[in-house]
Design an enzyme around this catalytic site. Structure first.
Site, PDB file in Angstrom:
ATOM      1  N   THR A 144       0.832  -1.191   0.000  1.00 11.55           N
ATOM      2  CA  THR A 144       0.000   0.000   0.000  1.00 11.55           C
ATOM      3  C   THR A 144       0.871   1.247   0.000  1.00 11.55           C
ATOM      4  O   THR A 144       1.925   1.291   0.648  1.00 11.55           O
ATOM      5  CB  THR A 144      -0.945   0.028   1.216  1.00 11.55           C
ATOM      6  OG1 THR A 144      -1.526   1.329   1.347  1.00 11.55           O
ATOM      7  CG2 THR A 144      -0.211  -0.288   2.505  1.00 11.55           C
ATOM      8  N   TYR A 181      -2.993  -1.461  10.586  1.00 11.23           N
ATOM      9  CA  TYR A 181      -3.020  -2.165   9.301  1.00 11.23           C
ATOM     10  C   TYR A 181      -1.817  -1.780   8.453  1.00 11.23           C
ATOM     11  O   TYR A 181      -1.106  -2.646   7.929  1.00 11.23           O
ATOM     12  CB  TYR A 181      -4.314  -1.834   8.546  1.00 11.23           C
ATOM     13  CG  TYR A 181      -4.172  -1.984   7.057  1.00 11.23           C
ATOM     14  CD1 TYR A 181      -4.082  -3.241   6.472  1.00 11.23           C
ATOM     15  CD2 TYR A 181      -4.104  -0.862   6.229  1.00 11.23           C
ATOM     16  CE1 TYR A 181      -3.922  -3.378   5.093  1.00 11.23           C
ATOM     17  CE2 TYR A 181      -3.948  -0.995   4.856  1.00 11.23           C
ATOM     18  CZ  TYR A 181      -3.860  -2.250   4.297  1.00 11.23           C
ATOM     19  OH  TYR A 181      -3.687  -2.388   2.950  1.00 11.23           O
TER      20      TYR A 181
END
Length: 404
Positions: A144, A181
Site C-alpha cells: 500500500t 493495518y
C-alpha cells in the site's frame, strides 16, 4: 503461467483471478471467507450482492469455458499453505489475502492484534512455503502507498539514495504508516525483502493506491460474477463511498479540511498492473517495489467531482477527522515503473463517476445509512461500531465476549 491468487473471494482478488484466467493463465484461487465474516461482525453487507466462491467458479466456467481451481483454507495454517503450493506448483503467487482496512485495525486492541497476526504470520508462512517448495516462484504482494505516509519530500518507488557524512547508499524508503493495518504492511515488506536476500526468493511489492470502481470486462458477463462494493465507514474506499452517499441523499462526508492527498487507480488498472508484474518477473534474490497508482487527488477534490457528476442535489459536510493525519500536506510520488512496462491507465473522468453512481443507484435499497458515518476514532484505544451491536460478533466472525 500457473498463478495462485490468494484472497480470491475479495474485492480485488476475484476480478484479478477472472482477468488472469481470461488472459490464458491457469489460475488457482485461495480464500477462507473471513472477509464475509467481517460483514457479519459489523452488521453490514456488500452493496452489490455477491455469490459464494464455489458458485462463482461454476458460473465462470459456464460463461467462459475456463476453469479456476478453488482451495479453501487459512494462510495462518502453515501446513495448508505448504500443501496448496506443493499441489498447484504455481509460477507466480498474487497475495491479496490480508485484512485490508485501516479503520478495522484501529477499533480496539483485539482488532489490532488480529490484523497484525493475520497479515504478518500469513505472509511469513507463505515465504517459508515458497522457499521450501520452489524458490523460483514469483511472489506478487499487494502492499500500500500508505506505508510511506505523507513526508515533506518526494516519495520514490521503494528505495531512496542517501548520502550521509560523505558516504552514499540506496536504502529502503523511510516508512511512516498511519494505522496498525499499514504497520502490518511495513512488517510484510521487511520480511519479504529479508527472505529474498537470504533464500534467493524473488518478489514484487505493489504499493497500491486507493482503488475505485466495481465493474471489469469479466465481472459484467453475469450477475453472479460481480465483485463486492463496500460503502461503509470501515471498509468503503473513498470514491465508492462518496458515490453511494450522493445517491441516497446523505451528505458527502469529508474528514477534516479535505486536503489529504492519495494515489488513486481504476480497478481495471489493478488487474493490468498485476499481470504486468507477473509477465516481467524480477531476478533471483531480487525484491523490487512498484508504486501502483495512476494519479493523485485530495479527498476534497473527489467530493467536488462526485457532487458535479451527480444530477441531483448534493451537500458536502466536513467532519472532525477521526484519524491522526495531516489534513493539508505535500504529496508527490513516483510511479513510472509500471508505465515503463506498458501500463495504459484509465484516468478518472466523469464517465467513470457516472458508472459508479449508476451501480449505487441500482442497489440503493441495500444501503444501510447507519453504516456510513465514521465511528472508529484513532485517538482512543476502543471504538464501538453501532451496526455491530446487531450481531454480537467479534473479529473474523467469532462471538464477542460479554465485556467487548
Amino acid at each position: 503461467m500457473k498463478v495462485l491468487v490468494l484472497g480470491a473471494d475479495g474485492y480485488l482478488g476475484w476480478p484479478t483471478a477472472l482477468h488472469l484466467s481470461a488472459r490464458g493463465h491457469e489460475v488457482g484461487v485461495v480464500d477462507n471467507f473471513v472477509r464475509r465474516q467481517y460483514d457479519f461482525e459489523m452488521g453490514v453487507d456488500s452493496l452489490v450482492p455477491i455469490a459464494h466462491l464455489q458458485r462463482r467458479v461454476r458460473v465462470w466456467e459456464e460463461v467462459s469455458g475456463l476453469a479456476v481451481y478453488p482451495f479453501v483454507g487459512d494462510l495462518t495454517d502453515a501446513a495448508f499453505v505448504q500443501r496448496v503450493i506443493a499441489e498447484f506448483r504455481p509460477d507466480g503467487i498474487v497475495h491479496f489475502a490480508e485484512q485490508r482496512s485501516a479503520p478495522y485495525s484501529m477499533i480496539d486492541r483485539q482488532h489490532a492484534v488480529y490484523t497484525q497476526v493475520n497479515n504478518v504470520v500469513g505472509t511469513l508462512n507463505l515465504l517459508y512455503a515458497i522457499a521450501e517448495v520452489d524458490p523460483s516462484i514469483h511472489l506478487v504482494k499487494l502492499g500500500t502507498m500508505g506505508e510511506y505516509g505523507t513526508p515533506n519530500i518526494d516519495i520514490e518507488e521503494g528505495f531512496i539514495e542517501i548520502t550521509h557524512r560523505g558516504r552514499t547508499d540506496v536504502l529502503p524508503y523511510p516508512k511512516q504508516p498511519g494505522s496498525f493495518y499499514h504497520l502490518s504492511k511495513v512488517h510484510d515488506s521487511h520480511n519479504i525483502m529479508f527472505a529474498c536476500r537470504i533464500w534467493g526468493l524473488r518478489s514484487t511489492d505493489l504499493n497500491q493506491g486507493i482503488v475505485y470502481g466495481q465493474e471489469t470486462p469479466e465481472t459484467v458477463l453475469h450477475p453472479e460474477l460481480a465483485t463486492r462494493f463496500d460503502y461503509d465507514g470501515v471498509f468503503g474506499t473513498v470514491l465508492n463511498r462518496f458515490c453511494v452517499q450522493a445517491v441516497v441523499g446523505h451528505p458527502i462526508t469529508v474528514y477534516g479540511a479535505g486536503g489529504q492527498t492519495r494515489g488513486m487507480l481504476d480497478i481495471r488498472d489493478t488487474l493490468a498492473c498485476v499481470e504486468l508484474a507477473l509477465l516481467n518477473p524480477p531476478d533471483t534474490g531480487e525484491y523490487r517495489v512498484f508504486n501502483q497508482f495512476t494519479e493523485s487527488y485530495s479527498v476534497g477534490e473527489l467530493a467536488d467531482l462526485v457532487a458535479s457528476a451527480y444530477p441531483g442535489r448534493v451537500t458536502i459536510e466536513h467532519l472532525d477527522d477521526p484519524r491522526v493525519e495531516k489534513e493539508q500536506h505535500y504529496y508527490r510520488a513516483a510511479h513510472t515503473k509500471l508505465l515503463d512496462l506498458g501500463l495504459v491507465p484509465h484516468l478518472l473522468n466523469t464517465a467513470m463517476i457516472t458508472s459508479l453512481l449508476s451501480v449505487a443507484d441500482r442497489h440503493r435499497d441495500r444501503v444501510d445509512r447507519d453504516a456510513i458515518a465514521p465511528t472508529v476514532n484513532w485517538r482512543t484505544t476502543t471504538s464501538t461500531l453501532p451496526t455491530a451491536a446487531r450481531t454480537g460478533a467479534g473479529p473474523h466472525g467469532e462471538h464477542a465476549p460479554s465485556d467487548a
